[in-house]
Scaffold this motif. Sequence first.
Motif, PDB file in Angstrom:
ATOM      1  N   ARG A  18      90.409 -11.931  54.688  1.00  0.00           N
ATOM      2  CA  ARG A  18      91.358 -11.345  55.644  1.00  0.00           C
ATOM      3  C   ARG A  18      92.493 -10.628  54.926  1.00  0.00           C
ATOM      4  N   GLN A  19      93.057 -11.282  53.934  1.00  0.00           N
ATOM      5  CA  GLN A  19      94.178 -10.713  53.189  1.00  0.00           C
ATOM      6  C   GLN A  19      93.782  -9.438  52.444  1.00  0.00           C
ATOM      7  N   LEU A  20      92.564  -9.410  51.926  1.00  0.00           N
ATOM      8  CA  LEU A  20      92.125  -8.285  51.109  1.00  0.00           C
ATOM      9  C   LEU A  20      91.388  -7.209  51.897  1.00  0.00           C
ATOM     10  N   GLY A  21      91.180  -7.445  53.193  1.00  0.00           N
ATOM     11  CA  GLY A  21      90.539  -6.443  54.025  1.00  0.00           C
ATOM     12  C   GLY A  21      89.055  -6.285  53.790  1.00  0.00           C
ATOM     13  N   VAL A  22      88.399  -7.403  53.452  1.00  0.00           N
ATOM     14  CA  VAL A  22      86.950  -7.392  53.260  1.00  0.00           C
ATOM     15  C   VAL A  22      86.350  -8.476  54.148  1.00  0.00           C
ATOM     16  N   LYS A  23      85.045  -8.584  54.149  1.00  0.00           N
ATOM     17  CA  LYS A  23      84.375  -9.632  54.924  1.00  0.00           C
ATOM     18  C   LYS A  23      84.131 -10.852  54.032  1.00  0.00           C
ATOM     19  N   GLN A  24      84.085 -12.003  54.647  1.00  0.00           N
ATOM     20  CA  GLN A  24      83.908 -13.258  53.900  1.00  0.00           C
ATOM     21  C   GLN A  24      82.666 -13.255  53.014  1.00  0.00           C
ATOM     22  N   PRO A  25      81.532 -12.677  53.450  1.00  0.00           N
ATOM     23  CA  PRO A  25      80.372 -12.653  52.547  1.00  0.00           C
ATOM     24  C   PRO A  25      80.643 -11.930  51.224  1.00  0.00           C
ATOM     25  N   SER A  26      81.557 -10.969  51.234  1.00  0.00           N
ATOM     26  CA  SER A  26      81.917 -10.295  49.984  1.00  0.00           C
ATOM     27  C   SER A  26      82.590 -11.266  49.032  1.00  0.00           C
ATOM     28  N   VAL A  27      83.483 -12.073  49.567  1.00  0.00           N
ATOM     29  CA  VAL A  27      84.167 -13.076  48.741  1.00  0.00           C
ATOM     30  C   VAL A  27      83.147 -14.051  48.178  1.00  0.00           C
ATOM     31  N   HIS A  28      82.229 -14.491  49.007  1.00  0.00           N
ATOM     32  CA  HIS A  28      81.187 -15.414  48.542  1.00  0.00           C
ATOM     33  C   HIS A  28      80.348 -14.764  47.433  1.00  0.00           C
ATOM     34  N   ALA A  29      80.055 -13.482  47.578  1.00  0.00           N
ATOM     35  CA  ALA A  29      79.265 -12.775  46.554  1.00  0.00           C
ATOM     36  C   ALA A  29      80.019 -12.710  45.228  1.00  0.00           C
ATOM     37  N   TRP A  30      81.340 -12.532  45.264  1.00  0.00           N
ATOM     38  CA  TRP A  30      82.128 -12.545  44.020  1.00  0.00           C
ATOM     39  C   TRP A  30      82.028 -13.910  43.365  1.00  0.00           C
ATOM     40  N   LEU A  31      82.180 -14.946  44.192  1.00  0.00           N
ATOM     41  CA  LEU A  31      82.163 -16.313  43.654  1.00  0.00           C
ATOM     42  C   LEU A  31      80.814 -16.676  43.045  1.00  0.00           C
ATOM     43  N   SER A  32      79.754 -16.194  43.662  1.00  0.00           N
ATOM     44  CA  SER A  32      78.409 -16.535  43.179  1.00  0.00           C
ATOM     45  C   SER A  32      77.944 -15.627  42.048  1.00  0.00           C
ATOM     46  N   GLY A  33      78.722 -14.572  41.752  1.00  0.00           N
ATOM     47  CA  GLY A  33      78.344 -13.650  40.688  1.00  0.00           C
ATOM     48  C   GLY A  33      77.354 -12.589  41.115  1.00  0.00           C
ATOM     49  N   ARG A  34      77.055 -12.514  42.407  1.00  0.00           N
ATOM     50  CA  ARG A  34      76.105 -11.513  42.888  1.00  0.00           C
ATOM     51  C   ARG A  34      76.735 -10.142  43.034  1.00  0.00           C
ATOM     52  N   SER A  35      78.062 -10.098  43.048  1.00  0.00           N
ATOM     53  CA  SER A  35      78.763  -8.837  43.240  1.00  0.00           C
ATOM     54  C   SER A  35      80.068  -8.871  42.467  1.00  0.00           C
ATOM     55  N   LYS A  36      80.568  -7.685  42.137  1.00  0.00           N
ATOM     56  CA  LYS A  36      81.874  -7.571  41.483  1.00  0.00           C
ATOM     57  C   LYS A  36      82.867  -7.016  42.480  1.00  0.00           C
ATOM     58  N   MET A  37      84.107  -7.357  42.304  1.00  0.00           N
ATOM     59  CA  MET A  37      85.160  -6.813  43.146  1.00  0.00           C
ATOM     60  C   MET A  37      85.383  -5.354  42.768  1.00  0.00           C
ATOM     61  N   GLY A  38      85.537  -4.517  43.776  1.00  0.00           N
ATOM     62  CA  GLY A  38      85.799  -3.106  43.546  1.00  0.00           C
ATOM     63  C   GLY A  38      87.247  -2.855  43.152  1.00  0.00           C
ATOM     64  N   ALA A  39      87.484  -1.677  42.614  1.00  0.00           N
ATOM     65  CA  ALA A  39      88.803  -1.319  42.095  1.00  0.00           C
ATOM     66  C   ALA A  39      89.882  -1.321  43.179  1.00  0.00           C
ATOM     67  N   VAL A  40      89.579  -0.768  44.335  1.00  0.00           N
ATOM     68  CA  VAL A  40      90.588  -0.692  45.395  1.00  0.00           C
ATOM     69  C   VAL A  40      90.988  -2.087  45.860  1.00  0.00           C
ATOM     70  N   VAL A  41      90.019  -2.953  46.035  1.00  0.00           N
ATOM     71  CA  VAL A  41      90.309  -4.325  46.471  1.00  0.00           C
ATOM     72  C   VAL A  41      91.079  -5.063  45.381  1.00  0.00           C
ATOM     73  N   ALA A  42      90.712  -4.847  44.133  1.00  0.00           N
ATOM     74  CA  ALA A  42      91.418  -5.495  43.023  1.00  0.00           C
ATOM     75  C   ALA A  42      92.880  -5.056  42.979  1.00  0.00           C
TER      76      ALA A  42
END
Length: 71
Positions: A18-42
């Motif tokens: 919510r704070q970063l303006g993304v969906k919860q599955p994106s956060v889960h993907a970062w935690l699991s290593g399946r995805s990297k955080m993008g520059a704008v979100v970072a």
Amino acid sequence: MNYQLLVDYFGSQVETARQLGVKQPSVHAWLSGRSKMGAVVAMRAEYITKGKFKANELCPDLGKIKPPSAN
């Protein structure tokens, strides 16, 4: 980057999303290593946390950006 520290800062995956303006599955993907955080979100995370989390640490690709050489 240990994204879990960022989630701990916000309190949950849902609140992090919510704070970063993304969906919860994106956060889960970062935690699991399946995805990297993008520059704008970072950069958004750095701003929202007042620099506690650095954008170039959340998104290592930002560290690869070099300023143009002066001629």
